[in-house]
Design a protein around this motif. Structure first.
Motif, PDB file in Angstrom:
ATOM      1  N   SER A   1       0.834  -1.209   0.000  1.00  0.00           N
ATOM      2  CA  SER A   1       0.000   0.000   0.000  1.00  0.00           C
ATOM      3  C   SER A   1       0.864   1.252   0.000  1.00  0.00           C
ATOM      4  O   SER A   1       1.844   1.324   0.743  1.00  0.00           O
ATOM      5  CB  SER A   1      -0.911   0.007   1.234  1.00  0.00           C
ATOM      6  OG  SER A   1      -1.587   1.232   1.339  1.00  0.00           O
ATOM      7  N   ASP A   2       0.446   2.222  -0.782  1.00  0.00           N
ATOM      8  CA  ASP A   2       1.168   3.500  -0.782  1.00  0.00           C
ATOM      9  C   ASP A   2       0.839   4.332   0.454  1.00  0.00           C
ATOM     10  O   ASP A   2       1.387   5.403   0.652  1.00  0.00           O
ATOM     11  CB  ASP A   2       0.879   4.287  -2.057  1.00  0.00           C
ATOM     12  CG  ASP A   2      -0.594   4.642  -2.227  1.00  0.00           C
ATOM     13  OD1 ASP A   2      -1.439   4.119  -1.472  1.00  0.00           O
ATOM     14  OD2 ASP A   2      -0.899   5.439  -3.136  1.00  0.00           O
ATOM     15  N   LYS A   3      -0.048   3.826   1.307  1.00  0.00           N
ATOM     16  CA  LYS A   3      -0.393   4.521   2.553  1.00  0.00           C
ATOM     17  C   LYS A   3       0.540   4.147   3.705  1.00  0.00           C
ATOM     18  O   LYS A   3       0.435   4.679   4.794  1.00  0.00           O
ATOM     19  CB  LYS A   3      -1.834   4.210   2.939  1.00  0.00           C
ATOM     20  CG  LYS A   3      -2.834   4.738   1.939  1.00  0.00           C
ATOM     21  CD  LYS A   3      -4.244   4.405   2.333  1.00  0.00           C
ATOM     22  CE  LYS A   3      -5.170   4.915   1.252  1.00  0.00           C
ATOM     23  NZ  LYS A   3      -6.512   5.070   1.686  1.00  0.00           N
ATOM     24  N   ILE A   4       1.440   3.204   3.460  1.00  0.00           N
ATOM     25  CA  ILE A   4       2.338   2.728   4.513  1.00  0.00           C
ATOM     26  C   ILE A   4       3.761   3.199   4.239  1.00  0.00           C
ATOM     27  O   ILE A   4       4.288   3.014   3.147  1.00  0.00           O
ATOM     28  CB  ILE A   4       2.318   1.187   4.618  1.00  0.00           C
ATOM     29  CG1 ILE A   4       0.902   0.677   4.873  1.00  0.00           C
ATOM     30  CG2 ILE A   4       3.270   0.716   5.721  1.00  0.00           C
ATOM     31  CD1 ILE A   4       0.765  -0.837   4.816  1.00  0.00           C
ATOM     32  N   THR A   5       4.372   3.796   5.255  1.00  0.00           N
ATOM     33  CA  THR A   5       5.767   4.218   5.189  1.00  0.00           C
ATOM     34  C   THR A   5       6.521   3.530   6.315  1.00  0.00           C
ATOM     35  O   THR A   5       6.023   3.447   7.437  1.00  0.00           O
ATOM     36  CB  THR A   5       5.883   5.749   5.369  1.00  0.00           C
ATOM     37  OG1 THR A   5       5.146   6.386   4.333  1.00  0.00           O
ATOM     38  CG2 THR A   5       7.337   6.208   5.320  1.00  0.00           C
TER      39      THR A   5
END
Length: 184
Positions: free
Chosen positions: A32-36
């Motif tokens: 997911s691009d929401k997770i860093t």
């Protein structure tokens, strides 16, 4: 973590793990691009690790700390917390009740500031921290459990985040003193 009704960003801070956790977190972040994922070179403790993630999220309206062992079963929980937060006056942070098995423990989500005698007994392990005991749905407390709580970004900024002079104990109580000092 899937949440409906809100747009979320997740920051995982690898606080100096000495196993393959960082690489496993990076693999999860690819989903997911929401997770860093942020790597801290050494284990600097609960406060510093969380502050790294909180400060990274500079552009959000609300920030939430959730320990990795917390299971959020309500897909609307963050949305509900924000809605409730907005109805409360002079609140700094809000925390959900804690559930162990099938039993809800509202009192474990927060407590009032201890006096010197209470802190001394707790430090010497003579007693456990006295949690606020009440069966109401909403309880005003001085301190919230560090395992899961939410607040507006500007509150975190104003309080200068968690006290980095700690490692694993009393961060919530110190935050409670700061909250009182600023009149929340």
């Amino acid at each position: 973590m899937h949440q409906e009704g809100v747009s979320i960003k997740i920051v995982i801070v690898d606080n100096g793990s000495d196993d393959d956790s960082y690489n496993r977190f990076k693999d999860i972040a690819k989903l997911s691009d929401k997770i860093t994922v942020i790597r801290n070179d050494y284990n600097s403790g609960y406060a510093v690790g969380n502050n790294i993630g909180l400060k990274f999220l500079s552009e959000v309206d609300y920030k939430c700390i959730i320990n990795p062992d917390v299971i959020v079963s309500d897909a609307h929980l963050i949305h509900k917390l924000i809605e409730l937060y907005e109805t409360l006056k002079d609140v700094a942070f809000i925390a959900p009740s804690i559930k162990h098995g099938n039993k809800v423990h509202i009192c474990e989500a927060g407590w009032n500031l201890p006096d010197l005698l209470d802190e001394t007994k707790t430090f010497l392990l003579l007693t456990r921290r006295r949690h606020f005991k009440n069966d109401r749905e909403i309880i005003k407390v001085d301190c919230v459990s560090g395992s899961f709580f939410l607040g507006r970004s500007d509150i975190f900024d104003r309080l200068n985040y968690l006290d980095e002079g700690t490692f694993l104990y009393n961060e919530e109580t110190i935050l409670g003193y700061k909250v009182k000092k600023y009149g929340f």
